[in-house]
Design an enzyme around this catalytic site. Sequence first.
Site, PDB file in Angstrom:
ATOM      1  CG  HIS A  57       3.668 -31.363  26.905  1.00  0.00           C
ATOM      2  ND1 HIS A  57       3.045 -30.697  25.881  1.00  0.00           N
ATOM      3  CD2 HIS A  57       4.896 -30.785  27.039  1.00  0.00           C
ATOM      4  CE1 HIS A  57       3.863 -29.763  25.415  1.00  0.00           C
ATOM      5  NE2 HIS A  57       4.991 -29.791  26.109  1.00  0.00           N
ATOM      6  CE  LYS A 105       8.156 -33.334  25.096  1.00  0.00           C
ATOM      7  NZ  LYS A 105       8.534 -33.342  26.522  1.00  0.00           N
ATOM      8  CG  HIS A 219       5.487 -26.554  22.800  1.00  0.00           C
ATOM      9  ND1 HIS A 219       6.343 -27.272  22.019  1.00  0.00           N
ATOM     10  CD2 HIS A 219       5.716 -26.937  24.072  1.00  0.00           C
ATOM     11  CE1 HIS A 219       7.082 -28.053  22.795  1.00  0.00           C
ATOM     12  NE2 HIS A 219       6.718 -27.882  24.027  1.00  0.00           N
TER      13      HIS A 219
END
Lengths: 336, 210
Positions: A57, A105, A219
């Site tokens: 990320h 998250k 993802h």
Amino acid sequence: MKKIINQANRVVPEMLEGFEATHSRLVRLLPEARAVLRRIPKSPGKVALISGGGSGHEPAHAGYVGFGMLDAAVAGNVFASPNPEQLLAALDELKNQAGILMIIKNYSGDVMNFGIAAEMAAEKGAIIEKVVVNDDVALAGRDKPDWRRGIAGTVFVHKIAGAAAEKGMRLAEVRELAERAVAGMGSMGVALSPCIVPEAGKPGFSLGENEMEIGLGIHGEAGARKTAVLPADEIAGELFARIRDDVGLKSGDKVAVLVNGLGGTPPLELYILARAARRLADQAGLNISYSLVGNYMTSLEMAGASLTLLRLDAELEELLAAPALTPAIYQPAPGQ
Amino acid sequence: MPETIDAGGVRKILLLMADKIIAGRDRLNEIDSGIGDADHGSGMAQSFAKARERLESVPPGADIAALIKAFASGVMGGGGGASGALFGALFGEGAKTAAGKESLSPADLAAWWRAGLAAVQARGKAKPGDKTMVDALEPAARALEENSAAGFGSQTAKALEAARQGVEATKGMLAGQGRSRYAGERSLGHQDAGATSVALLLEALASAWK
């Protein structure tokens, strides 16, 4: 699979070594823990912020370590949460601070591993609070918080909580501001092509030549629906409407906007989305006072983008505008 | 093996489990590719390699709880992700049930897996039917309890059978926890990778009495 790597199982440590080499004035690396820390720690009387998650990320989360944002970011394998031992090693580096806020998250692996680390650190006397970011509006409303993933809006939480901690606010206040940001924020994304986890070697899902997926997570996990690729203005329109309704934005509201690239979409396209977002905000009577456009929370090489809208009050607005000196967000104090 | 397991036996069983997961890496990745990131096997192999390493560094003469605890710390401190936390909890709670014991009876073995199941559910919030590791673990723990009078050989064989049936049943389930639940209907037809790993652990366990 075509990637600029040496060995699939070495991508995370080698990336981190390169990151430290590049940004050595701002950060240092704890190699065993795969944790990135500030080169110069903040003063002990202030609250520390730790975040992290799976790799893939970038620049999240190591890119947000530095003055005005995070104190530590811990990297897991690609798309997998770091383990509690890594987190404990990073937490130990922060033990002299006036409490620690974890920014997590909302993915099950992150919630579990950060949760275990928090419990273990608390047993040893650490003062820890957690905030779970669940800004994704694609799959569920606020009545089903478990179904809302934590995506690009997490960067705004890093910025707001980081500025609050830098001002010397106490742990409870920093946490309250982070939660206020989460409560007034929504994000939603689209993907035009999938990404390849290096150790997997092939894409996790497929999209037809003229197909896109609306509302996926970071993802590549499934979104709300597949559709034909739409013009940028229509994509922006759909994302904007969903977020506006979720957050309950009304004419006259001040907002921050993040147009986030997922890794494989060029800035040219992101700015077309940013243009559309500005026009939509104008039509809705929203006043944009802070904007970011670029790759802030990516999904490896995935083509696509997400939009985040955050409702601002005077305090949040000031914290967003406060200076930050990190590898990925480098902004001077207002007026400088 | 005799009808109690001593520390040496526990060490042997844990090594069999680690080796079984490490050897299953590619197959677990393949199974995970159906609705996951195709990395479940990689993460598990990393975790169980770490577990093996930690187990091997425990000096001879250590008690059963110390062995399982060391193993659990490696699972938890290896590849990370949800599976590291959950399989770590499975062994970590197991270690607690073995505290102070010099040997384990079939009933003790059942108690370990029952406590492990409870820990996994407490941490992961999964219920039976959510298409997770619980769907193999719950029937296996039940079979260990129901067959604890039959001796280890028969007990562990029954538990393996129950776990395998549990894995098979996940194909017909909609994912209710973890990242695969976002796939909704698309998760139908795929077997759960975490449940498959549980079956591999039971396979290793049962192989100790063959």
